[in-house]
Motif scaffolding. Structure first.
Motif, short mmCIF file in Angstrom:
data_model
loop_
_atom_site.label_atom_id
_atom_site.label_comp_id
_atom_site.label_asym_id
_atom_site.label_seq_id
_atom_site.Cartn_x
_atom_site.Cartn_y
_atom_site.Cartn_z
N GLN A 15 -10.13 -9.02 -0.67
CA GLN A 15 -11.17 -9.56 -1.84
C GLN A 15 -11.64 -7.99 -2.80
N GLN A 16 -11.80 -7.34 -1.90
CA GLN A 16 -12.29 -5.77 -2.67
C GLN A 16 -10.94 -5.31 -3.36
N VAL A 17 -9.64 -5.40 -2.84
CA VAL A 17 -8.68 -4.72 -3.31
C VAL A 17 -8.16 -5.60 -4.57
N ALA A 18 -8.53 -6.88 -4.80
CA ALA A 18 -8.15 -7.93 -5.66
C ALA A 18 -9.27 -7.25 -6.90
N ALA A 19 -10.35 -7.14 -6.68
CA ALA A 19 -11.52 -6.57 -7.45
C ALA A 19 -11.06 -5.47 -8.11
N ILE A 20 -10.71 -4.75 -7.36
CA ILE A 20 -10.35 -3.28 -7.94
C ILE A 20 -9.17 -3.48 -8.98
N PHE A 21 -8.23 -4.04 -8.81
CA PHE A 21 -7.18 -4.32 -9.79
C PHE A 21 -6.86 -5.57 -10.55
N ALA A 22 -8.18 -6.17 -10.76
CA ALA A 22 -8.51 -7.40 -11.54
C ALA A 22 -8.38 -6.83 -12.97
N THR A 23 -7.60 -7.48 -13.69
CA THR A 23 -7.40 -7.35 -15.20
C THR A 23 -8.77 -7.09 -16.13
N ARG A 24 -8.88 -6.04 -16.62
CA ARG A 24 -9.76 -5.53 -17.41
C ARG A 24 -10.00 -6.22 -18.82
N SER A 25 -8.84 -6.36 -19.68
CA SER A 25 -8.77 -6.68 -20.99
C SER A 25 -7.85 -7.31 -21.23
N ASP A 26 -7.79 -7.96 -22.64
CA ASP A 26 -6.64 -8.57 -22.97
C ASP A 26 -5.32 -7.99 -23.21
N TRP A 27 -5.48 -6.68 -23.29
CA TRP A 27 -4.29 -5.85 -23.45
C TRP A 27 -4.36 -4.66 -22.80
N GLY A 28 -3.26 -3.99 -22.42
CA GLY A 28 -3.28 -2.83 -21.76
C GLY A 28 -2.30 -3.05 -20.54
N PRO A 29 -2.17 -2.13 -19.53
CA PRO A 29 -1.08 -2.16 -18.33
C PRO A 29 -1.37 -3.21 -17.52
N ALA A 62 0.83 -1.09 0.01
CA ALA A 62 0.27 -0.07 0.04
C ALA A 62 0.82 1.21 0.00
N GLY A 63 0.22 2.44 -0.39
CA GLY A 63 1.08 3.52 -0.19
C GLY A 63 0.72 4.66 -1.22
N LEU A 64 0.23 4.26 -2.46
CA LEU A 64 0.05 5.38 -3.36
C LEU A 64 -1.08 5.20 -4.17
N SER A 65 -2.05 4.25 -3.90
CA SER A 65 -3.09 4.12 -4.59
C SER A 65 -4.19 4.61 -3.75
N PRO A 66 -4.99 5.63 -4.13
CA PRO A 66 -6.24 6.11 -3.16
C PRO A 66 -7.36 5.04 -3.10
N LEU A 67 -7.48 4.34 -4.26
CA LEU A 67 -8.49 3.28 -4.25
C LEU A 67 -8.24 1.98 -3.04
N ALA A 68 -6.99 1.74 -3.19
CA ALA A 68 -6.37 0.72 -2.13
C ALA A 68 -6.26 1.27 -0.86
N ASP A 69 -5.91 2.43 -0.67
CA ASP A 69 -5.64 2.97 0.78
C ASP A 69 -6.99 3.09 1.25
N ALA A 70 -7.97 3.62 0.88
CA ALA A 70 -9.26 3.77 1.34
C ALA A 70 -9.76 2.49 2.04
N ILE A 71 -9.41 1.50 1.36
CA ILE A 71 -9.90 -0.04 1.89
C ILE A 71 -8.88 -0.23 3.21
#
Length: 544
Positions: free
Chosen positions: A353-367, A259-268
Motif C-alpha cells: 500500500q505504501q508503494v502504491a501511494a508513492i506512485f499514484a498518478t498525480r495529475s491528468d497529464w504527465g509521466p 524493485a531495484g532502482l527507485s530509492p523511495l520504493a527500495d527503502a520500503i
C-alpha cells in the motif's frame, strides 16, 4: 544419354548456417560488408533471414529482443574492424543481460592478414572482457566450432560468444559438411522427496516471515506458476527485479511488484526484507539492482538461493544454495511444503500500500498518466520495451505486469537507446504480438536511424516518447548532489515530423484524451506509429 546433374559442393558457410538453424536461429541482424556477403548468402539459403539495421549496437539489441521472445540464440553479423567495434556496446549489454548472442564478424583473409592494415584490429582481444569465448571458423571444423559456440552461449549463465569468419574460408568447399544440432540434455528430475528439497521445505515451515525475491533467470525458465503455487502455500510475498516483473500477476495480493532502482520504493522493500526471517531467492541476479541492494541482510543464514548456476558476484552471501533448474526446483519445493500462514502482523500488505501511494498518478497529464494509459492499451498480452532514464524507473515501478517477459529493458547494463531495437527484434520474432517501445527524447535521438529499419521491415510497432526536453535522470542526480544542471538540456525536436519523414505516422500529444485516441488508432495501422508526449521534466521531482 540423360544429362547428369551435379550438385554444387557445399561451402563452409552452409555448415555454419545449417548449424545455427539446427539450434533454432531464424533471424540475423547487422550491417553487411564485403567480408560477410558470402555469410549472409548462406544464412538466407538456410532459412535465416538477415535484417539490415542502421547501427551494429542496435542490431545486437534487436538480436537480444528476438532471443528473449523466442528462447533461442540471437545472431549478430558485423563486418571487419569498425563494424565489430560499433557493436561493442550491444555486445557488452548482451554479456550483462545474459543473452545467448552469437556474434559473427568478417575478418581479413589469412593470406594477407599479416601484411594488410586497412581496418584490421584484433577482434578477439577487443571483445575479450565481453564474451565467453572467441574462435575463428576454419574450413576443416566449421560445423563443430559453431556448435561449440552455441553450446557455450546457451550454458547458464548465458552470454555472447564471438566467431571470426574470413570470406575465403566462407566460400571454401567444406570437406565434412554435416550440420550439428543441439545436444539433448537429460537432467535428473528434482522431486519433492529429494532430501535437499525436504530440507528447504522444513526451513520454510519454520519461517514466520518468509519472502520470495525472484529475477530474470526465473522468468526465462518459466518458473512463475510454481513460484505462485509456493507463495500461496506458505503466504510469502513475492518481490521481483524489473526484468522479473510478471512472474506472478502483479494484481495478485502476494505481489510486491518490481524493485531495484527507485530509492523511495527500495527503502520500503529493503525494510520488509530486513524484517523477514527467510529470504528465498529464485533465479535472482543482483546485477539487475542498484547499490542499495548490496547485502540486503547481513545474516547469510537468512538467505536461501535457488539458481541454475553458482553466482560469480559478491553482492550478497547465501548460506544455503540449491543449484538446479529454477522452475523444476521451485515446483518440487511447492509440492513439498505444508500449507501455512505467515506474516501475522500484515507487514507485506502495508508495504504494498505504501508503494502504491508513492506512485499514484498525480495529475491528468504527465509521466504517471502516460504510463497508466499505456498499461491500459498494452493489456495483458502486449509486449513493452523501455529505454534507460527517469521514465524507465517510474514505468518499471508503476507498470502492472500480467505475465513474465512482457516488459523488456536493459537492467544490468542500463544502456540508452535500447528500447527501439529491442522492440524491433521482439516484433520480428513474433509479428502477431502488439509491441510498444517507450523512450525518452534523448534515447530516441541517440538511435533515431532505427526508424528506417522499422519502416523497411514494415512492422506496426507503437513508439511512445516521453519528451521532457531533458536528460531528466541525470538532472535529478545533479540536483540531489546540490549541483547546477549542466549538459542535460535538450532542444525541442519535432519527432512527429521526423516519424512521417521515415514513413511512419507521427503525432504530438499533450492531453490524456489525445494519447488514448492515438494509442487506439495505432493498433489498426500497417506501419509504425510514433506518439510524442510532451510535458515538463519537473513532473519527475520526488517521483521515485
Amino acid at each position: 544419354m540423360p544429362d547428369v546433374i551435379q550438385e554444387t559442393p557445399a561451402r563452409v558457410v552452409e555448415a555454419v548456417a545449417a548449424t545455427l538453424h539446427a539450434y533454432g536461429v531464424r533471424h540475423a541482424f547487422g550491417m553487411p560488408g564485403g567480408e560477410v556477403v558470402t555469410l549472409i548468402d548462406g544464412l538466407e539459403e538456410a532459412g535465416i533471414a538477415f535484417h539490415l539495421a542502421r547501427h551494429e549496437t542496435a542490431a545486437a539489441s534487436m538480436a537480444a529482443g528476438a532471443s528473449v521472445t523466442t528462447g533461442t540464440p540471437g545472431l549478430l553479423v558485423t563486418t571487419v574492424g569498425p563494424g565489430l567495434a560499433n557493436a561493442v556496446n550491444g555486445i557488452a549489454d548482451a554479456a550483462q543481460e545474459h543473452v545467448p548472442l552469437i556474434v559473427i564478424s568478417g575478418i581479413v583473409d589469412r593470406a594477407t592478414r599479416a601484411r594488410y592494415t586497412h581496418q584490421v584490429i584484433d577482434h578477439a582481444q577487443l571483445l575479450r572482457p565481453l564474451v565467453k569465448a572467441s574462435f575463428e571458423i576454419e574450413c576443416e571444423s566449421a560445423g563443430p566450432t559453431v556448435a561449440r559456440a552455441l553450446a557455450l552461449a546457451l550454458t547458464v549463465p548465458m552470454g555472447p560468444v564471438h566467431l571470426d569468419l574470413s570470406p575465403a574460408v566462407a566460400a571454401m568447399v567444406d570437406p565434412d559438411p554435416r550440420p550439428l544440432g543441439p545436444t539433448t540434455l537429460l537432467a535428473p528430475a528434482v522431486v519433492a522427496a529429494d532430501p535437499a528439497v525436504q530440507s528447504l521445505a522444513q526451513r520454510l515451515s519454520k519461517a514466520e516471515r518468509p519472502l520470495i525475491l525472484a529475477g530474470f533467470e526465473a522468468a526465462r525458465a518459466d518458473a512463475g506458476p510454481h513460484i505462485l503455487r509456493l507463495a500461496e502455500a506458505i503466504g510469502a510475498p513475492v518481490l521481483t527485479t524489473y526484468k522479473g516483473k510478471g512472474l506472478i500477476p502483479e494484481t495478485h495480493p502476494l505481489s510486491l511488484g518490481g524493485a531495484g532502482l527507485s530509492p523511495l520504493a527500495d527503502a520500503i522493500m529493503l525494510g520488509l526484507i530486513r524484517r523477514s526471517d527467510l529470504i528465498l531467492m529464485i533465479g535472482y541476479d543482483p546485477i539487475e539492482m542498484r547499490l542499495g541492494w548490496l547485502d540486503p541482510v547481513m545474516d547469510p543464514e537468512r538467505i536461501v538461493e535457488i539458481t541454475a548456476a553458482a553466482p560469480d558476484h559478491a553482492m550478497h552471501h547465501a548460506a544455503t544454495r540449491l543449484v538446479a533448474n529454477t522452475a523444476a526446483a521451485t515446483a518440487a519445493l511447492a509440492a513439498a511444503v505444508e500449507p501455512k500462514k505467515s506474516w501475522p502482523d500484515g507487514e507485506p500488505i502495508s508495504a504494498r500500500q505504501q508503494v502504491a501511494a508513492i506512485f499514484a498518478t498525480r495529475s491528468d497529464w504527465g509521466p504517471h498518466a502516460i504510463i497508466d494509459l499505456l498499461n491500459e492499451a498494452a493489456g495483458p498480452d502486449g509486449l513493452v520495451t523501455v529505454d534507460s532514464g527517469a521514465h524507465r524507473i517510474l514505468l518499471s515501478q508503476k507498470w502492472i505486469a500480467a505475465r513474465p517477459l512482457s516488459l523488456l529493458q536493459s537492467a544490468g547494463f542500463c544502456t540508452m537507446a535500447a528500447a527501439l531495437p529491442l522492440a524491433i527484434g521482439a516484433k520480428v520474432a513474433d509479428p502477431t504480438r502488439r509491441v510498444f517501445a517507450v523512450m525518452g527524447d534523448g534515447g530516441l535521438e541517440m538511435g533515431i536511424g532505427e526508424l528506417a529499419t522499422l519502416r523497411d521491415l514494415g512492422h506496426p510497432v507503437t513508439i511512445v516518447v516521453f519528451q521532457d526536453r531533458s536528460l531528466a535522470l541525470i538532472a535529478l542526480k545533479q540536483a540531489s548532489a546540490g549541483l547546477a544542471p549542466a549538459g542535460v538540456a535538450l532542444g525541442e525536436t519535432d519527432f512527429a515530423t521526423i516519424a512521417t519523414g521515415f514513413g511512419g505516422h507521427g503525432v504530438r500529444v499533450e492531453t490524456a484524451d489525445d494519447l488514448r485516441r492515438e494509442l487506439a488508432a495505432a493498433e489498426g495501422r500497417s506501419n509504425f506509429t510514433l506518439i510524442s508526449c510532451s510535458f515538463d521534466a519537473d513532473a519527475y521531482k520526488n517521483a521515485f
